[in-house]
Design a protein around this motif. Structure first.
Motif, PDB file in Angstrom:
ATOM      1  N   GLN A   1      44.846  30.924  34.635  1.00 19.82           N
ATOM      2  CA  GLN A   1      43.642  30.228  34.210  1.00 19.82           C
ATOM      3  C   GLN A   1      42.737  31.157  33.405  1.00 19.82           C
ATOM      4  O   GLN A   1      42.778  32.384  33.574  1.00 19.82           O
ATOM      5  CB  GLN A   1      42.884  29.695  35.424  1.00 19.82           C
ATOM      6  CG  GLN A   1      43.563  28.524  36.112  1.00 19.82           C
ATOM      7  CD  GLN A   1      42.701  27.908  37.194  1.00 19.82           C
ATOM      8  OE1 GLN A   1      41.848  28.579  37.779  1.00 19.82           O
ATOM      9  NE2 GLN A   1      42.907  26.632  37.458  1.00 19.82           N
ATOM     10  N   ALA A   2      41.937  30.562  32.564  1.00 19.20           N
ATOM     11  CA  ALA A   2      40.966  31.344  31.801  1.00 19.20           C
ATOM     12  C   ALA A   2      40.100  32.157  32.746  1.00 19.20           C
ATOM     13  O   ALA A   2      39.685  31.668  33.793  1.00 19.20           O
ATOM     14  CB  ALA A   2      40.104  30.425  30.946  1.00 19.20           C
ATOM     15  N   GLY A   3      39.876  33.413  32.366  1.00 19.82           N
ATOM     16  CA  GLY A   3      39.131  34.327  33.214  1.00 19.82           C
ATOM     17  C   GLY A   3      40.001  35.167  34.125  1.00 19.82           C
ATOM     18  O   GLY A   3      39.509  36.130  34.729  1.00 19.82           O
ATOM     19  N   GLY A   4      41.249  34.813  34.214  1.00 14.13           N
ATOM     20  CA  GLY A   4      42.169  35.534  35.078  1.00 14.13           C
ATOM     21  C   GLY A   4      42.746  36.770  34.416  1.00 14.13           C
ATOM     22  O   GLY A   4      42.365  37.146  33.305  1.00 14.13           O
ATOM     23  N   SER A   5      43.692  37.388  35.120  1.00 17.30           N
ATOM     24  CA  SER A   5      44.291  38.637  34.661  1.00 17.30           C
ATOM     25  C   SER A   5      45.818  38.584  34.764  1.00 17.30           C
ATOM     26  O   SER A   5      46.363  37.877  35.609  1.00 17.30           O
ATOM     27  CB  SER A   5      43.791  39.817  35.498  1.00 17.30           C
ATOM     28  OG  SER A   5      42.400  39.987  35.373  1.00 17.30           O
ATOM     29  N   LEU A   6      46.447  39.337  33.915  1.00 20.29           N
ATOM     30  CA  LEU A   6      47.894  39.564  33.967  1.00 20.29           C
ATOM     31  C   LEU A   6      48.156  41.000  33.542  1.00 20.29           C
ATOM     32  O   LEU A   6      47.389  41.568  32.752  1.00 20.29           O
ATOM     33  CB  LEU A   6      48.649  38.629  33.029  1.00 20.29           C
ATOM     34  CG  LEU A   6      48.920  37.182  33.449  1.00 20.29           C
ATOM     35  CD1 LEU A   6      49.588  36.432  32.306  1.00 20.29           C
ATOM     36  CD2 LEU A   6      49.790  37.128  34.699  1.00 20.29           C
ATOM     37  N   LYS A   7      49.248  41.554  34.040  1.00 21.90           N
ATOM     38  CA  LYS A   7      49.672  42.879  33.603  1.00 21.90           C
ATOM     39  C   LYS A   7      51.095  42.795  33.094  1.00 21.90           C
ATOM     40  O   LYS A   7      52.012  42.450  33.840  1.00 21.90           O
ATOM     41  CB  LYS A   7      49.575  43.902  34.728  1.00 21.90           C
ATOM     42  CG  LYS A   7      49.841  45.335  34.265  1.00 21.90           C
ATOM     43  CD  LYS A   7      49.576  46.329  35.380  1.00 21.90           C
ATOM     44  CE  LYS A   7      49.731  47.768  34.884  1.00 21.90           C
ATOM     45  NZ  LYS A   7      49.402  48.757  35.945  1.00 21.90           N
TER      46      LYS A   7
END
Length: 123
Positions: A12-18
């Motif tokens: 979702q918008a505002g989230g994070s991924l690596k």
């Protein structure tokens, strides 16, 4: 060297991924590494780069302050930490390497490419 990107997904918008880019071979430390993004119907564009020493980084304006590129030469892996994700960050992300490259990398100057990993950011 061969590259394999991973870590994409739906967020979702505002989230994070690596994202991770695992390299095979013993010459990874000689490569400047970059991340590029492509959306359907558009050219692949530069997102972030790191030089072969890990001492300098460079980002496209739209991700500055949100994305961080890094590398671990012991693990032969480059990373892209993506925070505060926006729907416009959606695309297929590719990692690529340029032998003796700096952090300022261009799409047409890379020596080796990995397969992409899809990042989808929902609003």
């Amino acid at each position: 060297v061969q590259l394999q990107a991973s870590g994409g997904g739906l967020v979702q918008a505002g989230g994070s991924l690596k994202l991770s880019c695992a390299a095979s071979g013993r010459t990874f430390s000689s490569y400047g590494m970059g991340w590029f993004r492509q959306v359907p119907g558009k050219e692949r564009v530069f997102v972030a780069g790191i030089n072969r020493f890990g001492s300098t980084t460079y980002y496209t304006d739209s991700v500055k302050g949100r994305f961080t590129i890094s590398r671990d030469d012991v693990k032969n892996t480059a990373y892209l930490q993506m925070n505060s994700l926006k729907p416009e960050d959606t695309g297929v992300y590719y990692c690529a390497g340029k032998l003796y490259g700096t952090s300022r990398l261009s799409e047409d100057g890379m020596d080796v490419w990995g397969k992409g990993t899809l990042v989808t950011v929902s609003s």
